[in-house]
Design an enzyme around this catalytic site. Sequence first.
Site, PDB file in Angstrom:
ATOM      1  N   ASP A  98       7.655 -32.360  14.230  1.00 51.12           N
ATOM      2  CA  ASP A  98       6.935 -31.226  13.630  1.00 51.12           C
ATOM      3  C   ASP A  98       5.787 -30.771  14.523  1.00 51.12           C
ATOM      4  O   ASP A  98       5.552 -29.580  14.722  1.00 51.12           O
ATOM      5  CB  ASP A  98       6.392 -31.600  12.254  1.00 51.12           C
ATOM      6  CG  ASP A  98       7.472 -31.632  11.184  1.00 51.12           C
ATOM      7  OD1 ASP A  98       8.558 -31.060  11.426  1.00 51.12           O
ATOM      8  OD2 ASP A  98       7.238 -32.225  10.120  1.00 51.12           O
TER       9      ASP A  98
ATOM     10  N   THR B  87      16.771 -43.559   1.416  1.00 47.76           N
ATOM     11  CA  THR B  87      17.144 -44.912   1.849  1.00 47.76           C
ATOM     12  C   THR B  87      16.446 -45.315   3.143  1.00 47.76           C
ATOM     13  O   THR B  87      16.432 -46.497   3.489  1.00 47.76           O
ATOM     14  CB  THR B  87      18.668 -44.996   2.083  1.00 47.76           C
ATOM     15  OG1 THR B  87      19.009 -44.155   3.195  1.00 47.76           O
ATOM     16  CG2 THR B  87      19.434 -44.523   0.850  1.00 47.76           C
TER      17      THR B  87
ATOM     18  N   ARG C 287      16.910 -39.299   9.332  1.00 54.03           N
ATOM     19  CA  ARG C 287      16.619 -40.385   8.403  1.00 54.03           C
ATOM     20  C   ARG C 287      16.761 -39.896   6.973  1.00 54.03           C
ATOM     21  O   ARG C 287      16.115 -38.936   6.566  1.00 54.03           O
ATOM     22  CB  ARG C 287      15.203 -40.908   8.656  1.00 54.03           C
ATOM     23  CG  ARG C 287      14.849 -42.128   7.813  1.00 54.03           C
ATOM     24  CD  ARG C 287      13.540 -42.735   8.257  1.00 54.03           C
ATOM     25  NE  ARG C 287      12.416 -41.820   8.078  1.00 54.03           N
ATOM     26  CZ  ARG C 287      11.155 -42.156   8.293  1.00 54.03           C
ATOM     27  NH1 ARG C 287      10.861 -43.361   8.714  1.00 54.03           N
ATOM     28  NH2 ARG C 287      10.188 -41.293   8.113  1.00 54.03           N
TER      29      ARG C 287
ATOM     30  N   ASP D 146       4.223 -36.481  12.172  1.00 55.50           N
ATOM     31  CA  ASP D 146       5.627 -36.332  12.563  1.00 55.50           C
ATOM     32  C   ASP D 146       5.688 -35.715  13.955  1.00 55.50           C
ATOM     33  O   ASP D 146       5.288 -34.565  14.155  1.00 55.50           O
ATOM     34  CB  ASP D 146       6.356 -35.441  11.552  1.00 55.50           C
ATOM     35  CG  ASP D 146       7.854 -35.363  11.839  1.00 55.50           C
ATOM     36  OD1 ASP D 146       8.238 -34.786  12.871  1.00 55.50           O
ATOM     37  OD2 ASP D 146       8.639 -35.878  11.021  1.00 55.50           O
TER      38      ASP D 146
END
Length: 210
Positions: free
Chosen positions: A204, A109, A105, A201
């Site tokens: 992670d 944006t 990602r 996340d």
Amino acid sequence: MTEHLTVVRHPLVQHKLTIMREKSTSTAVFRQLLREISQLLAYEITRELPMTTKPIETPMEAMDAPTLDGKKLALISILRAGNGLLDGVLELIPSARVGFVGLYRDEETLQPVQYYYKVPEALEDRVVIAVDPMLATGNSSAAAVQLLKDSGAKNIRFLCLLAAPEGVARMKEAHPDVPIVTAALDDGLNDLGYIMPGLGDAGDRMFGTK
């Protein structure tokens, strides 16, 4: 599967998910729980696979016994976090064919950028299950599903650990024919596109990276 969104409210799924959400949960425990919960979610998403029968011999007599019909399933991991779900589902369906879609990602944006794509042949003849722990904005998931459709896939299902309403809406808009199975529908996204309350996340936490 008829419903667009199925939330698996099984007590074991919800209990394991709560432990995964806690920020004090270690990487090793998080990874193990993701493997366990993925099998429970896979049980739900494979509930209506096509079946046939075949003649077998039990120790007692011959019979026509139920068995899966058609080509082997295709499991598609949306990298990198999808691999955590993939491992658990593969233990349940070891004969499945496996593919990978690499998307990241763009932090500015929030749009997906493709960097890798390798999938099994004859997707048009397979039930295809795409796996990614987090359905957040839905942009990466919708892009991955479109790539699979472009490769011929017609029967696609999406498996995730957590979903945000925004991601569910995005997927329904882009791919109303793709049912979603998840363990929880959370409140929404924060300004950075993370699911709230979420679990941080997933990649992670699974791989111990920051």
